[in-house]
Design a protein around this motif. Structure first.
Motif, PDB file in Angstrom:
ATOM      1  N   HIS A   1       0.798  -1.227   0.000  1.00 35.65           N
ATOM      2  CA  HIS A   1       0.000   0.000   0.000  1.00 35.65           C
ATOM      3  C   HIS A   1       0.833   1.280   0.000  1.00 35.65           C
ATOM      4  N   GLY A   2       2.142   1.170   0.189  1.00 36.16           N
ATOM      5  CA  GLY A   2       2.966   2.375   0.233  1.00 36.16           C
ATOM      6  C   GLY A   2       3.225   2.828   1.658  1.00 36.16           C
ATOM      7  N   LEU A   3       4.342   3.517   1.810  1.00 35.58           N
ATOM      8  CA  LEU A   3       4.777   3.939   3.140  1.00 35.58           C
ATOM      9  C   LEU A   3       3.767   4.832   3.836  1.00 35.58           C
ATOM     10  N   HIS A   4       3.191   5.773   3.112  1.00 35.55           N
ATOM     11  CA  HIS A   4       2.354   6.780   3.755  1.00 35.55           C
ATOM     12  C   HIS A   4       0.985   6.236   4.149  1.00 35.55           C
ATOM     13  N   ALA A   5       0.684   4.994   3.745  1.00 37.14           N
ATOM     14  CA  ALA A   5      -0.573   4.370   4.175  1.00 37.14           C
ATOM     15  C   ALA A   5      -0.405   3.570   5.466  1.00 37.14           C
ATOM     16  N   LEU A   6       0.817   3.560   6.003  1.00 40.63           N
ATOM     17  CA  LEU A   6       1.074   2.762   7.202  1.00 40.63           C
ATOM     18  C   LEU A   6       0.373   3.352   8.426  1.00 40.63           C
ATOM     19  N   SER A   7      -0.303   2.491   9.150  1.00 38.88           N
ATOM     20  CA  SER A   7      -0.916   2.889  10.416  1.00 38.88           C
ATOM     21  C   SER A   7      -0.973   1.680  11.326  1.00 38.88           C
ATOM     22  N   LEU A   8      -0.983   1.909  12.621  1.00 40.22           N
ATOM     23  CA  LEU A   8      -1.086   0.805  13.563  1.00 40.22           C
ATOM     24  C   LEU A   8      -2.412   0.071  13.392  1.00 40.22           C
ATOM     25  N   ARG A   9      -3.460   0.795  13.088  1.00 42.56           N
ATOM     26  CA  ARG A   9      -4.777   0.170  12.931  1.00 42.56           C
ATOM     27  C   ARG A   9      -4.764  -0.796  11.754  1.00 42.56           C
ATOM     28  N   ALA A  10      -4.135  -0.387  10.633  1.00 40.97           N
ATOM     29  CA  ALA A  10      -4.092  -1.245   9.452  1.00 40.97           C
ATOM     30  C   ALA A  10      -3.257  -2.497   9.718  1.00 40.97           C
ATOM     31  N   VAL A  11      -2.138  -2.329  10.417  1.00 38.06           N
ATOM     32  CA  VAL A  11      -1.287  -3.469  10.734  1.00 38.06           C
ATOM     33  C   VAL A  11      -2.014  -4.418  11.671  1.00 38.06           C
ATOM     34  N   ALA A  12      -2.670  -3.873  12.683  1.00 38.38           N
ATOM     35  CA  ALA A  12      -3.412  -4.714  13.632  1.00 38.38           C
ATOM     36  C   ALA A  12      -4.508  -5.496  12.908  1.00 38.38           C
TER      37      ALA A  12
ATOM     38  N   TYR B   1       2.887  -3.680  22.341  1.00 43.83           N
ATOM     39  CA  TYR B   1       4.189  -3.922  21.729  1.00 43.83           C
ATOM     40  C   TYR B   1       4.795  -2.644  21.141  1.00 43.83           C
ATOM     41  N   PHE B   2       3.947  -1.792  20.584  1.00 42.77           N
ATOM     42  CA  PHE B   2       4.402  -0.523  20.018  1.00 42.77           C
ATOM     43  C   PHE B   2       3.439   0.563  20.487  1.00 42.77           C
ATOM     44  N   PRO B   3       3.895   1.452  21.341  1.00 40.75           N
ATOM     45  CA  PRO B   3       2.977   2.425  21.931  1.00 40.75           C
ATOM     46  C   PRO B   3       2.446   3.459  20.946  1.00 40.75           C
ATOM     47  N   ASN B   4       3.115   3.624  19.805  1.00 38.56           N
ATOM     48  CA  ASN B   4       2.651   4.575  18.797  1.00 38.56           C
ATOM     49  C   ASN B   4       3.281   4.222  17.446  1.00 38.56           C
ATOM     50  N   ARG B   5       2.827   4.904  16.407  1.00 42.30           N
ATOM     51  CA  ARG B   5       3.324   4.628  15.066  1.00 42.30           C
ATOM     52  C   ARG B   5       4.818   4.892  14.947  1.00 42.30           C
ATOM     53  N   ASP B   6       5.299   5.949  15.615  1.00 42.16           N
ATOM     54  CA  ASP B   6       6.715   6.305  15.508  1.00 42.16           C
ATOM     55  C   ASP B   6       7.618   5.181  16.014  1.00 42.16           C
TER      56      ASP B   6
ATOM     57  N   GLY C   1      13.245   8.167   1.070  1.00 41.34           N
ATOM     58  CA  GLY C   1      12.196   8.850   0.332  1.00 41.34           C
ATOM     59  C   GLY C   1      11.731  10.094   1.072  1.00 41.34           C
ATOM     60  N   ALA C   2      10.581  10.607   0.647  1.00 45.16           N
ATOM     61  CA  ALA C   2      10.024  11.790   1.300  1.00 45.16           C
ATOM     62  C   ALA C   2       9.789  11.510   2.778  1.00 45.16           C
ATOM     63  N   PRO C   3      10.251  12.378   3.657  1.00 42.40           N
ATOM     64  CA  PRO C   3      10.085  12.117   5.096  1.00 42.40           C
ATOM     65  C   PRO C   3       8.618  12.019   5.492  1.00 42.40           C
ATOM     66  N   LEU C   4       8.356  11.143   6.435  1.00 41.02           N
ATOM     67  CA  LEU C   4       7.004  11.046   6.979  1.00 41.02           C
ATOM     68  C   LEU C   4       6.728  12.260   7.859  1.00 41.02           C
ATOM     69  N   ARG C   5       5.557  12.821   7.691  1.00 45.71           N
ATOM     70  CA  ARG C   5       5.203  14.001   8.500  1.00 45.71           C
ATOM     71  C   ARG C   5       5.182  13.645   9.977  1.00 45.71           C
ATOM     72  N   HIS C   6       5.716  14.542  10.772  1.00 41.21           N
ATOM     73  CA  HIS C   6       5.703  14.432  12.237  1.00 41.21           C
ATOM     74  C   HIS C   6       6.548  13.269  12.751  1.00 41.21           C
TER      75      HIS C   6
END
Length: 251
Positions: A36-47, A60-65, A122-127
């Motif tokens: 789906h591409g890097l910018h579509a990554l989210s904890l909800r999607a992975v879960a 296991y991971f307290p946040n996306r970062d 690639g382009a940095p992820l925002r935040h």
């Protein structure tokens, strides 16, 4: 070894289960990026892809970062491992061929794992900002040391200090001196400047190809890259004197 001592050596069942779960999460996140591409990554999607709740994943991971940092570190490690392995396979070859093996492996990994390469360059992820001196730093340094070693193999520190570069400003000289972990006694500022320039040239060509900007070259991209890297290395070696200025010739 007593039973108690043996128990302290092996990870506990809980630790092993946690390690397995983390690996499954990281694998799922990598697959999600590829699909789906890097910018579509989210904890909800992975879960969701693992049949977990996002709340369970937070254990296991307290946040996306936190997850991104692990993914970045793993990508750097995998790239560094590939480059190191390529150089090891050419261990009996001259340094120039070992350098070429490293450069061509770097390119090959990037165009084979475009999405993971984009995660790194690639382009940095925002935040998001990687933690200073975090887990990504050792792998970056390890890979840099491979290219440094093969590029300057056979040259003395005095020769590297006398390399023919444009005059460095006092401010740049002072900045470059402590930049590499082994210090100016093994990589003087003129050689550091050459290494950074060479890295930029090599990396720039790889980025252009990996992100599709040189597709007009078609199937000849590998040949163009090989030629450019050979020219790059020969130019750098021409800039390093056979013996440093002021050193008496052997009699």
């Amino acid at each position: 070894m007593s039973g108690d001592e043996y128990a302290t050596v092996l990870p506990s069942l809980r630790q092993r289960r946690r390690a397995v779960a983390i690996q499954e999460i990281v694998d799922a996140a990598e697959s999600h990026i590829v699909e789906h591409g890097l910018h579509a990554l989210s904890l909800r999607a992975v879960a969701r892809s693992l049949g977990m709740t996002v709340q369970a994943l937070y254990h296991y991971f307290p946040n996306r970062d936190a997850l991104i940092t692990v993914l970045v570190a793993k990508a750097y490690e995998d790239l560094a491992d590939a480059v190191t392995e390529a150089v090891g396979a050419a261990a009996d070859e001259p340094a120039a061929l070992r350098f070429m093996a490293a450069a061509e492996c770097y390119r090959r990994w990037a165009i084979t794992h475009v999405e993971r390469f984009q995660l790194l360059y690639g382009a940095p992820l925002r935040h998001y900002a990687a933690p200073a001196e975090g887990p990504t730093t050792p792998a970056m340094r390890r890979m840099g040391e491979v290219f440094q070693r093969e590029m300057f193999d056979g040259f003395t520190t005095a020769q590297l200090a006398a390399a023919d570069t444009r005059v460095l400003s006092p401010a740049l000289w002072a900045h470059l001196e402590p930049l590499f972990p082994h210090g100016p006694e093994t990589l003087p500022p003129p050689a550091t400047a050459l290494l950074l320039s060479a890295w930029g040239h090599m990396h720039g060509m790889v980025v252009l190809e990996a992100f599709g900007h040189t597709s007009f070259i078609g199937e000849h991209q590998a040949e163009i890259f090989h030629m450019a890297m050979r020219d790059l290395l020969e130019d750098i070696h021409r800039r390093i004197p056979a013996q440093p200025v002021g050193t008496p010739a052997a009699t």
